[in-house]
Design a protein around this motif. Structure first.
Motif, PDB file in Angstrom:
ATOM      1  N   GLN A   1     -10.078   0.547   9.006  1.00 48.89           N
ATOM      2  CA  GLN A   1     -11.224  -0.121   8.954  1.00 48.89           C
ATOM      3  C   GLN A   1     -10.142  -1.425   9.516  1.00 48.89           C
ATOM      4  O   GLN A   1      -9.579  -1.401   9.194  1.00 48.89           O
ATOM      5  N   GLU A   2     -11.007  -2.382  10.317  1.00 45.39           N
ATOM      6  CA  GLU A   2     -10.873  -3.859  10.651  1.00 45.39           C
ATOM      7  C   GLU A   2      -9.878  -4.365   9.360  1.00 45.39           C
ATOM      8  O   GLU A   2      -9.462  -5.027   9.640  1.00 45.39           O
ATOM      9  N   GLU A   3     -10.852  -4.826   8.492  1.00 45.89           N
ATOM     10  CA  GLU A   3     -11.209  -5.121   7.328  1.00 45.89           C
ATOM     11  C   GLU A   3      -9.704  -4.747   6.577  1.00 45.89           C
ATOM     12  O   GLU A   3      -8.911  -5.822   5.421  1.00 45.89           O
ATOM     13  N   TYR A   4      -8.698  -3.486   6.299  1.00 43.04           N
ATOM     14  CA  TYR A   4      -7.502  -3.240   5.965  1.00 43.04           C
ATOM     15  C   TYR A   4      -7.024  -4.192   6.284  1.00 43.04           C
ATOM     16  O   TYR A   4      -6.002  -4.567   6.841  1.00 43.04           O
ATOM     17  N   LYS A   5      -6.068  -4.774   5.192  1.00 39.27           N
ATOM     18  CA  LYS A   5      -5.121  -5.502   5.825  1.00 39.27           C
ATOM     19  C   LYS A   5      -3.786  -5.340   5.155  1.00 39.27           C
ATOM     20  O   LYS A   5      -2.523  -5.923   4.552  1.00 39.27           O
ATOM     21  N   GLY A   6      -3.375  -3.908   4.772  1.00 41.30           N
ATOM     22  CA  GLY A   6      -2.335  -3.367   4.336  1.00 41.30           C
ATOM     23  C   GLY A   6      -2.378  -2.765   2.828  1.00 41.30           C
ATOM     24  O   GLY A   6      -3.185  -2.747   2.423  1.00 41.30           O
ATOM     25  N   LYS A   7      -1.157  -2.711   2.403  1.00 41.37           N
ATOM     26  CA  LYS A   7      -0.755  -0.933   1.385  1.00 41.37           C
ATOM     27  C   LYS A   7      -0.980  -1.927  -0.125  1.00 41.37           C
ATOM     28  O   LYS A   7      -1.432  -1.338  -0.836  1.00 41.37           O
TER      29      LYS A   7
ATOM     30  N   ASN B   1      -8.645  -2.459  -2.732  1.00 41.38           N
ATOM     31  CA  ASN B   1      -9.075  -1.535  -1.565  1.00 41.38           C
ATOM     32  C   ASN B   1     -10.824  -1.652  -2.130  1.00 41.38           C
ATOM     33  O   ASN B   1     -11.569  -0.888  -1.071  1.00 41.38           O
TER      34      ASN B   1
ATOM     35  N   ILE C   1     -12.674  -0.766   1.240  1.00 42.34           N
ATOM     36  CA  ILE C   1     -12.073  -0.814   2.873  1.00 42.34           C
ATOM     37  C   ILE C   1     -10.737   0.739   2.655  1.00 42.34           C
ATOM     38  O   ILE C   1     -10.074   1.013   1.823  1.00 42.34           O
TER      39      ILE C   1
ATOM     40  N   ALA D   1      -2.934  -4.413  -0.506  1.00 34.89           N
ATOM     41  CA  ALA D   1      -3.671  -5.442  -0.334  1.00 34.89           C
ATOM     42  C   ALA D   1      -5.428  -4.852  -1.116  1.00 34.89           C
ATOM     43  O   ALA D   1      -4.913  -3.369  -0.876  1.00 34.89           O
TER      44      ALA D   1
ATOM     45  N   GLN E   1     -14.494  -4.772  -1.605  1.00 33.90           N
ATOM     46  CA  GLN E   1     -14.284  -5.967  -1.211  1.00 33.90           C
ATOM     47  C   GLN E   1     -16.001  -5.843  -1.163  1.00 33.90           C
ATOM     48  O   GLN E   1     -16.368  -5.473  -1.367  1.00 33.90           O
TER      49      GLN E   1
ATOM     50  N   PRO F   1      -8.197   2.176   5.499  1.00 28.97           N
ATOM     51  CA  PRO F   1      -7.287   2.117   6.536  1.00 28.97           C
ATOM     52  C   PRO F   1      -7.639   2.444   7.726  1.00 28.97           C
ATOM     53  O   PRO F   1      -6.832   0.961   8.609  1.00 28.97           O
TER      54      PRO F   1
END
Length: 134
Positions: A84-90, A94, A80, A92, A96, A82
């Motif tokens: 990309q849409e799937e990125y959820k923060g620092k 790396n 994942i 989260a 999936q 940064p």
């Protein structure tokens, strides 16, 4: 190395290079590696490869093959990024997945599928995936 004590400053860079590129007994690595995170490549090693350079090249090649050769049906994880849409923060994860390799295309491109068989709409570069070990 020095015949005349007045010329010591001209030989200092060569002496420091020798010191910094020689492995220490205590750590087992060179001071250069500890500072820069990579081994120094001496000019003569570029023209005539040393055994160390040849061994590192063989290991890099084996590592590349181990990481980037995927087979259909193999389980993998997708990185994942940064952007990309799937990125959820620092903090989260790396990676999936797992996903299943559906197709292997030329140039290191892989088509993935969800575990239920639904194929991803976009192909992914094999640099952005890694094997999933159960």
């Amino acid at each position: 190395m020095i015949d005349n004590y007045k010329d010591w400053h001209e030989q200092l860079p060569y002496a420091l290079l020798g010191y910094r590129t020689t492995a220490r007994t205590l750590t087992g690595v060179t001071p250069y590696l500890l500072v820069y995170g990579t081994e120094a490549v001496i000019t003569t090693e570029v023209e005539i490869p040393s055994l160390r350079i040849i061994q590192e090249a063989e290991l890099d090649n084996a590592e590349w093959i181990r990481k980037r050769v995927f087979q259909i049906g193999q389980l993998v994880l997708k990185q994942i990024f940064p952007s990309q849409e799937e990125y959820k923060g620092k903090f989260a994860p790396n990676w999936q997945g797992p996903y299943m390799v559906r197709k292997v295309l030329s140039g290191g491109i892989v088509v993935l599928a969800e575990m239920d068989g639904q194929e991803w709409p976009r192909a992914i570069n094999s640099d952005a995936i890694k094997r999933y070990y159960v």
